[in-house]
Design a protein around this motif. Structure first.
Motif, PDB file in Angstrom:
ATOM      1  N   VAL A 101      -9.263  -2.747 -15.604  1.00  0.00           N
ATOM      2  CA  VAL A 101      -8.052  -1.936 -15.850  1.00  0.00           C
ATOM      3  C   VAL A 101      -7.679  -1.049 -14.926  1.00  0.00           C
ATOM      4  CG1 VAL A 101      -7.287   0.066 -17.505  1.00  0.00           C
ATOM      5  CG2 VAL A 101      -8.650  -2.038 -18.479  1.00  0.00           C
ATOM      6  N   LEU A 102      -8.694  -0.406 -14.096  1.00  0.00           N
ATOM      7  CA  LEU A 102      -8.255   0.585 -13.053  1.00  0.00           C
ATOM      8  C   LEU A 102      -7.702  -0.222 -11.852  1.00  0.00           C
ATOM      9  CD1 LEU A 102     -11.042   3.238 -13.514  1.00  0.00           C
ATOM     10  CD2 LEU A 102      -8.509   3.252 -14.354  1.00  0.00           C
ATOM     11  N   LEU A 103      -8.100  -1.271 -11.640  1.00  0.00           N
ATOM     12  CA  LEU A 103      -7.919  -2.168 -10.354  1.00  0.00           C
ATOM     13  C   LEU A 103      -6.248  -2.127  -9.948  1.00  0.00           C
ATOM     14  CD1 LEU A 103      -8.718  -3.461  -7.679  1.00  0.00           C
ATOM     15  CD2 LEU A 103      -8.872  -5.644  -8.999  1.00  0.00           C
ATOM     16  N   PRO A 104      -5.577  -2.321 -11.171  1.00  0.00           N
ATOM     17  CA  PRO A 104      -3.799  -2.282 -10.840  1.00  0.00           C
ATOM     18  C   PRO A 104      -3.301  -1.273 -10.314  1.00  0.00           C
ATOM     19  CG  PRO A 104      -4.436  -3.678 -12.808  1.00  0.00           C
ATOM     20  CD  PRO A 104      -5.858  -3.070 -12.483  1.00  0.00           C
ATOM     21  N   PHE A 105      -4.022  -0.191 -11.149  1.00  0.00           N
ATOM     22  CA  PHE A 105      -3.692   1.338 -10.675  1.00  0.00           C
ATOM     23  C   PHE A 105      -4.059   1.565  -9.228  1.00  0.00           C
ATOM     24  CE2 PHE A 105      -3.696   1.373 -15.262  1.00  0.00           C
ATOM     25  CZ  PHE A 105      -2.540   1.770 -15.538  1.00  0.00           C
ATOM     26  N   TYR A 106      -5.117   1.416  -8.999  1.00  0.00           N
ATOM     27  CA  TYR A 106      -5.374   1.511  -7.600  1.00  0.00           C
ATOM     28  C   TYR A 106      -4.765   0.757  -6.556  1.00  0.00           C
ATOM     29  CZ  TYR A 106      -8.549   1.129  -3.284  1.00  0.00           C
ATOM     30  OH  TYR A 106      -9.048   1.251  -2.077  1.00  0.00           O
ATOM     31  N   TRP A 107      -4.466  -0.568  -6.737  1.00  0.00           N
ATOM     32  CA  TRP A 107      -3.534  -1.246  -5.894  1.00  0.00           C
ATOM     33  C   TRP A 107      -2.239  -0.603  -5.766  1.00  0.00           C
ATOM     34  CZ3 TRP A 107       0.839  -4.063  -5.588  1.00  0.00           C
ATOM     35  CH2 TRP A 107       0.997  -4.716  -4.324  1.00  0.00           C
ATOM     36  N   LEU A 108      -1.599  -0.065  -7.033  1.00  0.00           N
ATOM     37  CA  LEU A 108      -0.533   0.581  -6.919  1.00  0.00           C
ATOM     38  C   LEU A 108      -0.316   1.821  -6.007  1.00  0.00           C
ATOM     39  CD1 LEU A 108       2.294   0.916  -8.029  1.00  0.00           C
ATOM     40  CD2 LEU A 108       1.420   2.260  -9.810  1.00  0.00           C
ATOM     41  N   ILE A 109      -1.298   2.673  -5.897  1.00  0.00           N
ATOM     42  CA  ILE A 109      -1.241   3.656  -5.163  1.00  0.00           C
ATOM     43  C   ILE A 109      -1.622   3.276  -3.827  1.00  0.00           C
ATOM     44  CG2 ILE A 109      -2.563   5.764  -4.914  1.00  0.00           C
ATOM     45  CD1 ILE A 109      -3.683   6.112  -7.532  1.00  0.00           C
ATOM     46  N   ILE A 110      -2.456   2.210  -3.533  1.00  0.00           N
ATOM     47  CA  ILE A 110      -2.718   1.963  -2.086  1.00  0.00           C
ATOM     48  C   ILE A 110      -1.396   1.345  -1.399  1.00  0.00           C
ATOM     49  CG2 ILE A 110      -3.883   0.229  -0.512  1.00  0.00           C
ATOM     50  CD1 ILE A 110      -5.493   2.818  -1.471  1.00  0.00           C
ATOM     51  N   ALA A 111      -0.657   0.421  -2.227  1.00  0.00           N
ATOM     52  CA  ALA A 111       0.664  -0.015  -1.893  1.00  0.00           C
ATOM     53  C   ALA A 111       1.579   0.955  -1.598  1.00  0.00           C
ATOM     54  CB  ALA A 111       0.970  -1.328  -2.745  1.00  0.00           C
ATOM     55  N   ALA A 112       1.544   1.809  -2.331  1.00  0.00           N
ATOM     56  CA  ALA A 112       2.626   3.057  -1.945  1.00  0.00           C
ATOM     57  C   ALA A 112       2.619   3.596  -0.872  1.00  0.00           C
ATOM     58  CB  ALA A 112       2.559   4.035  -3.062  1.00  0.00           C
ATOM     59  N   THR A 113       1.647   3.396  -0.024  1.00  0.00           N
ATOM     60  CA  THR A 113       1.269   4.197   1.328  1.00  0.00           C
ATOM     61  C   THR A 113       1.484   3.002   2.531  1.00  0.00           C
ATOM     62  OG1 THR A 113      -0.987   3.204   1.249  1.00  0.00           O
ATOM     63  CG2 THR A 113      -0.562   5.414   0.271  1.00  0.00           C
ATOM     64  N   HIS A 114       2.113   1.932   1.920  1.00  0.00           N
ATOM     65  CA  HIS A 114       2.239   0.697   3.138  1.00  0.00           C
ATOM     66  C   HIS A 114       3.642   0.244   3.087  1.00  0.00           C
ATOM     67  CE1 HIS A 114      -1.920  -0.375   3.968  1.00  0.00           C
ATOM     68  NE2 HIS A 114      -2.230   0.150   2.877  1.00  0.00           N
ATOM     69  N   SER A 115       4.029  -0.390   4.052  1.00  0.00           N
ATOM     70  CA  SER A 115       5.313  -0.752   4.184  1.00  0.00           C
ATOM     71  C   SER A 115       5.622  -2.201   3.514  1.00  0.00           C
ATOM     72  CB  SER A 115       5.789  -0.911   5.890  1.00  0.00           C
ATOM     73  OG  SER A 115       5.112  -2.318   6.440  1.00  0.00           O
ATOM     74  N   SER A 116       6.686  -2.625   3.460  1.00  0.00           N
ATOM     75  CA  SER A 116       6.877  -3.829   2.529  1.00  0.00           C
ATOM     76  C   SER A 116       6.359  -4.958   3.192  1.00  0.00           C
ATOM     77  CB  SER A 116       8.700  -4.082   2.551  1.00  0.00           C
ATOM     78  OG  SER A 116       9.127  -3.109   1.582  1.00  0.00           O
ATOM     79  N   LYS A 117       6.362  -4.970   4.378  1.00  0.00           N
ATOM     80  CA  LYS A 117       5.670  -6.082   5.185  1.00  0.00           C
ATOM     81  C   LYS A 117       4.156  -6.202   4.993  1.00  0.00           C
ATOM     82  CE  LYS A 117       5.247  -8.266   9.878  1.00  0.00           C
ATOM     83  NZ  LYS A 117       3.990  -8.285   9.669  1.00  0.00           N
ATOM     84  N   GLU A 118       3.622  -4.986   5.134  1.00  0.00           N
ATOM     85  CA  GLU A 118       2.124  -5.104   5.019  1.00  0.00           C
ATOM     86  C   GLU A 118       1.590  -5.227   3.561  1.00  0.00           C
ATOM     87  OE1 GLU A 118       1.311  -1.586   8.082  1.00  0.00           O
ATOM     88  OE2 GLU A 118       1.583  -1.026   6.205  1.00  0.00           O
ATOM     89  N   ILE A 119       2.582  -4.885   2.531  1.00  0.00           N
ATOM     90  CA  ILE A 119       2.326  -5.178   1.104  1.00  0.00           C
ATOM     91  C   ILE A 119       1.954  -6.605   0.799  1.00  0.00           C
ATOM     92  CG2 ILE A 119       3.020  -5.198  -1.040  1.00  0.00           C
ATOM     93  CD1 ILE A 119       4.330  -2.264  -0.592  1.00  0.00           C
ATOM     94  N   PHE A 120       2.634  -7.424   1.432  1.00  0.00           N
ATOM     95  CA  PHE A 120       2.542  -8.800   1.366  1.00  0.00           C
ATOM     96  C   PHE A 120       1.722  -9.782   2.289  1.00  0.00           C
ATOM     97  CE2 PHE A 120       6.754  -7.720  -0.776  1.00  0.00           C
ATOM     98  CZ  PHE A 120       6.687  -8.618  -2.033  1.00  0.00           C
ATOM     99  N   ASP A 121       1.068  -8.695   3.009  1.00  0.00           N
ATOM    100  CA  ASP A 121       0.019  -9.417   3.849  1.00  0.00           C
ATOM    101  C   ASP A 121      -0.983 -10.128   3.041  1.00  0.00           C
ATOM    102  OD1 ASP A 121       1.426  -8.549   6.019  1.00  0.00           O
ATOM    103  OD2 ASP A 121       0.058  -7.050   6.541  1.00  0.00           O
ATOM    104  N   SER A 122      -1.878 -11.210   3.858  1.00  0.00           N
ATOM    105  CA  SER A 122      -2.840 -12.006   3.238  1.00  0.00           C
ATOM    106  C   SER A 122      -4.058 -11.801   4.044  1.00  0.00           C
ATOM    107  CB  SER A 122      -2.538 -13.488   3.103  1.00  0.00           C
ATOM    108  OG  SER A 122      -3.646 -14.111   2.249  1.00  0.00           O
TER     109      SER A 122
END
Length: 293
Positions: free
Chosen positions: A41-62
């Motif tokens: 349950v908490l993993l999507p919220f954690y990733w949302l907060i982490i992704a908010a601190t990255h640029s669009s390019k970094e969000i789609f990194d693999s």
């Protein structure tokens, strides 16, 4: 020394003791299952907060980033310049708070009327009201929009607030909760000379705190997350609510997902605060109100 044999009491059979190893295994299994469920349950919220601190390019990194980045200030600046997000937050808070208070009062009064007053056609009227639960919102958009045009309310806060004040689910929740309140308590208050308004405030409402908390959470989340109706009636970007403003950030050719996710993370904060403030009463409020006929 004399030994006296005692017979077991009739009707009672000794319970077999569960081995401690089996009890410990069950406890470990249950705890592990709960930990996995909470993490899921908490993993999507954690990733949302982490992704908010990255640029669009970094969000789609693999693989995707799992640690905080350094673009939070840039994302917030883009969010403010693109959508005037500070004004949007104020708009959403103002509309949602007014709606929650007004709709809560109407739903509570209507639920009390349906639960404790018997008049001709009350059952049919309540059944007609419950039909609103099965009517899709999209069906009512055109008639409500024409009504707002006739009232000259387009682009105003009352156009967003007024149509859903008498929410069928809110009335149903309060009616079911108040139906469980003993009629003798209300009758004794009336015999003591208590007026109807004072009776409602001093006798009826205090036992309804769990149901009121559940209703407040539901109404707040309903209005805070509403997208379709504010999109239809609000005209200017300075009047937008948060869901409409976030949708306006999505372009046809390019979308700044860093700013978009930063706004989504900010939008989740008030909902979390409201739920944490009222969560003690939430479950009991939803389960309160067994039908009393």
């Amino acid at each position: 020394m004399t030994l006296i044999a005692t017979r077991p009491r009739p009707g009672r059979t000794p319970r077999p003791r569960t081995p401690r190893s089996r009890t410990g295994a069950r406890s470990i299994l249950l705890t592990s299952s709960l930990v996995i469920a909470v993490a899921a349950v908490l993993l999507p919220f954690y990733w949302l907060i982490i992704a908010a601190t990255h640029s669009s390019k970094e969000i789609f990194d693999s693989p995707p980033p799992l640690l905080p980045g350094g673009h939070l200030r840039e994302n917030l600046s883009t969010l403010e310049s693109s959508a005037r997000f500070s004004n949007v937050i104020v708009n959403s808070l103002l509309i949602t708070v007014i709606y929650t208070i007004a709709a809560g009062a109407i739903c509570t009064l209507a639920g009390y009327g349906f639960a404790k007053f018997r008049f001709r056609g009350s059952g049919a009227l309540f059944g007609l009201l419950m039909l609103g639960l099965v009517i899709p919102t999209q069906v009512t958009l055109i008639p409500l929009f024409k009504m707002m045009v006739d009232l000259e309310w387009l682009g105003t806060y009352q156009a967003v607030i007024m149509p859903n004040l008498a929410l069928p689910f809110g009335i149903f929740l309060m009616r079911q909760s108040m139906a469980a309140l003993p009629d003798e308590l209300i009758d004794s208050a009336r015999m003591d000379g208590c007026g109807e308004f004072r009776l409602f405030l001093k006798v009826v409402l205090p036992p309804m705190k769990p149901a009121l908390a559940a209703l407040a959470i539901f109404l707040f989340l309903f209005q805070w997350n509403d997208f379709i109706w504010p999109l239809v009636v609000l005209r200017d970007a300075g009047e937008f609510t948060i869901p409409v403003a976030l949708a306006s950030l999505q372009g046809l050719d390019q979308t700044d997902y860093g700013a978009l996710l930063a706004g989504t993370a900010l939008a989740a904060i008030p909902m979390a605060l409201v739920f944490l403030a009222l969560q003690r009463h939430f479950v009991s409020g939803l389960l309160a109100g067994a039908v009393k006929e």
